[in-house]
Design an enzyme around this catalytic site. Structure first.
Site, short mmCIF file in Angstrom:
data_model
loop_
_atom_site.label_atom_id
_atom_site.label_comp_id
_atom_site.label_asym_id
_atom_site.label_seq_id
_atom_site.Cartn_x
_atom_site.Cartn_y
_atom_site.Cartn_z
N LYS A 114 0.85 -1.19 0.00
CA LYS A 114 0.00 0.00 0.00
C LYS A 114 0.88 1.22 0.00
O LYS A 114 1.99 1.20 0.54
CB LYS A 114 -0.89 0.02 1.25
CG LYS A 114 -2.11 0.88 1.11
CD LYS A 114 -3.18 0.15 0.32
CE LYS A 114 -4.49 0.86 0.29
NZ LYS A 114 -5.55 -0.04 -0.18
N1 GLU Z 1 -7.14 0.03 -3.59
C1 GLU Z 1 -7.87 -1.15 -3.92
C2 GLU Z 1 -7.94 -2.09 -2.73
O1 GLU Z 1 -7.82 -1.68 -1.60
C3 GLU Z 1 -7.36 -1.80 -5.19
C4 GLU Z 1 -5.93 -2.25 -5.16
C5 GLU Z 1 -5.40 -2.73 -6.51
O2 GLU Z 1 -6.15 -2.80 -7.46
O3 GLU Z 1 -4.21 -3.04 -6.54
O4 GLU Z 1 -8.19 -3.25 -2.87
#
Ligand code: GLU
Length: 423
Positions: A114
């Site tokens: 993240k």
């Molecule tokens: N931000 C989204 C999540 O928390 C998508 C992450 C992604 O597609 O890599 O799952």
């Protein structure tokens, strides 16, 4: 995406400690060995950067950004980047861990990561936002790459932000569309990616409705947040599942209509830059009142830490909480809901549609081949339904909550990959 309602109790636990306490229950269930608990609880790599940005008035403001790679045993690290004043180290770390469990539970070949920048993007002009994104990308690009770590949108970031990341990354490494997902379609994004999180939530609700006899067609749904997740979910639930969306909210407040809101009209209203609370065809409600609107399904679809012991865990009036957001329920609130007989469909199952279609986007980029929207939806449905069935069956077999079962499956998969790779 929607920020937390004003006046709400501040979060009582950090993202990191929420994840830690939930982890422990599942690790005990599968008798996970001590050293593996340590490996799986701690991030593989953390990058913190200072991000100086030239503001429109000529000043330089410095923001702090993070990219935390929690685990990459099952494949390249994967996860979004959020821009938010509360996006600090602990929050990003907790969210990175959730991505590891999410990709493992969906059985897609990624690990978890993240990113975040501590910033209120509403205070930035579009040019400032672009400069911030480019500078942040420059500073973390050393740890990114299509086989290393692949960012995507999250709270307050979107396809345009991904386009800037792609441009920055490609200017260093050559054109690399697979280096980021959630891109605009015209830059190699996937059909169906934008609505994918909401669509995945709907598929999971459909399965749960059938298995547990909670009405979805004609059922009453309340959604907190009317951004990318909540907005698409409301639209799809009404159009494809025949549900009645009886209340929604954004940061400004909410609106309720017991006969069901006209979602397409409300979406047109917010797309024109107006607030949900200004919608005239319903009863205006506060962000606190939203939690007490009687419903079958309550979907927090904005930020974390919004269902707490101190605020609403004792008073929510629903049969199922579906976690469209990441970490919306604190562990104490989770136990209160359990005692009250309210089921919780956990975030890393319910909202995994986004990263699942990110996987398809990445695969399409690597193959240099485009899938149809229908293909994307069909694959998403198959993948998320399979994950749901696994969780449902284990929860029944071990008499545990969906969250604990989902963790157990995910931990098992990541632990197996770690053992096989050796150290
Ligand atoms: N931000 C989204 C999540 O928390 C998508 C992450 C992604 O597609 O890599 O799952």
């Amino acid at each position: 995406m929607t920020a937390p309602p004003t006046g709400q109790a501040s979060r009582t636990m950090s993202g990191k400690s929420i994840v830690a306490s939930q982890f422990e229950r599942a690790a005990n269930l599968i008798n996970l060995e001590q050293y593996m608990r340590h490996v799986l609880m701690h991030p593989f790599r953390e990058v913190q950067v200072e991000v100086p940005v030239r503001m429109d008035d000529g000043r330089i403001e410095v923001f702090t950004g993070y990219r935390i790679q929690h685990n990459g045993a099952r494949g390249p690290c994967k996860g979004g980047i959020r821009y938010h004043p509360e996006a600090d180290h602990d929050e990003v770390l907790g969210l990175a861990a959730i991505m590891t469990w999410k990709t493992a539970l969906m059985d897609i070949p990624f690990g978890g990561a993240k990113g975040g920048v501590t910033v209120d993007p509403k205070k930035l002009s579009k040019l400032e936002l672009e400069r911030l994104t480019r500078r942040f990308t420059q500073r973390i690009s050393i740890v990114l790459g299509p086989y290393r770590d692949i960012p995507a949108p999250d709270v307050n970031t979107n396809a345009q932000v991904m386009a800037w990341i792609l441009d920055e990354y490609s200017s260093r490494h050559g054109y690399t569309p697979a280096a980021v997902t959630g891109k605009p379609i015209s830059l190699g994004g996937s059909l169906g990616r934008e609505e994918a999180t909401g669509r995945g939530v709907m598929y999971v609700m459909t399965e749960y409705a059938r298995d547990f006899g909670i009405p979805l067609r004609g059922g009453r749904v309340v959604i907190q947040g009317f951004g990318n997740v909540g907005g698409h979910l409301a639209r799809l639930l009404q159009a494809e599942a025949g549900a009645k969306v009886v209340a929604v909210s954004d940061v400004s407040g909410g609106v309720a209509n017991e006969h069901g809101l006209d979602v397409p009209a409300l979406l047109a209203h917010t797309a024109a830059g107006k607030r949900v609370s200004e919608w005239p065809h319903g009863q205006p409600i506060t962000n606190q009142q939203l939690w007490t609107v009687p419903c079958d399904w309550l979907v927090p679809a904005a930020l974390g830490g919004v269902i707490t012991k101190e605020t609403n865990a004792h008073t929510v009036d629903c049969r199922v909480v579906v976690e469209g957001a990441n970490e919306p329920t604190t562990p104490t609130a989770d136990r209160i809901l359990e005692e009250r007989g309210i089921a919780v469909i956990p975030d890393f199952l319910a909202n995994a549609g986004g990263v699942t279609v990110s996987y398809y986007e990445w695969a399409q980029n690597l193959q240099q081949y485009r899938w149809t929207h229908q293909q994307v939806n069909d694959e998403l449905k198959a993948t998320i339904t399979k994950a749901y069935v696994g969780v449902r069956d284990l929860a029944k077999q071990k008499a545990v909550t969906f969250r604990t079962a989902a963790y157990a499956i995910a931990l098992q998969r990541v632990a197996e990959a770690e053992r096989l790779r050796g150290n």
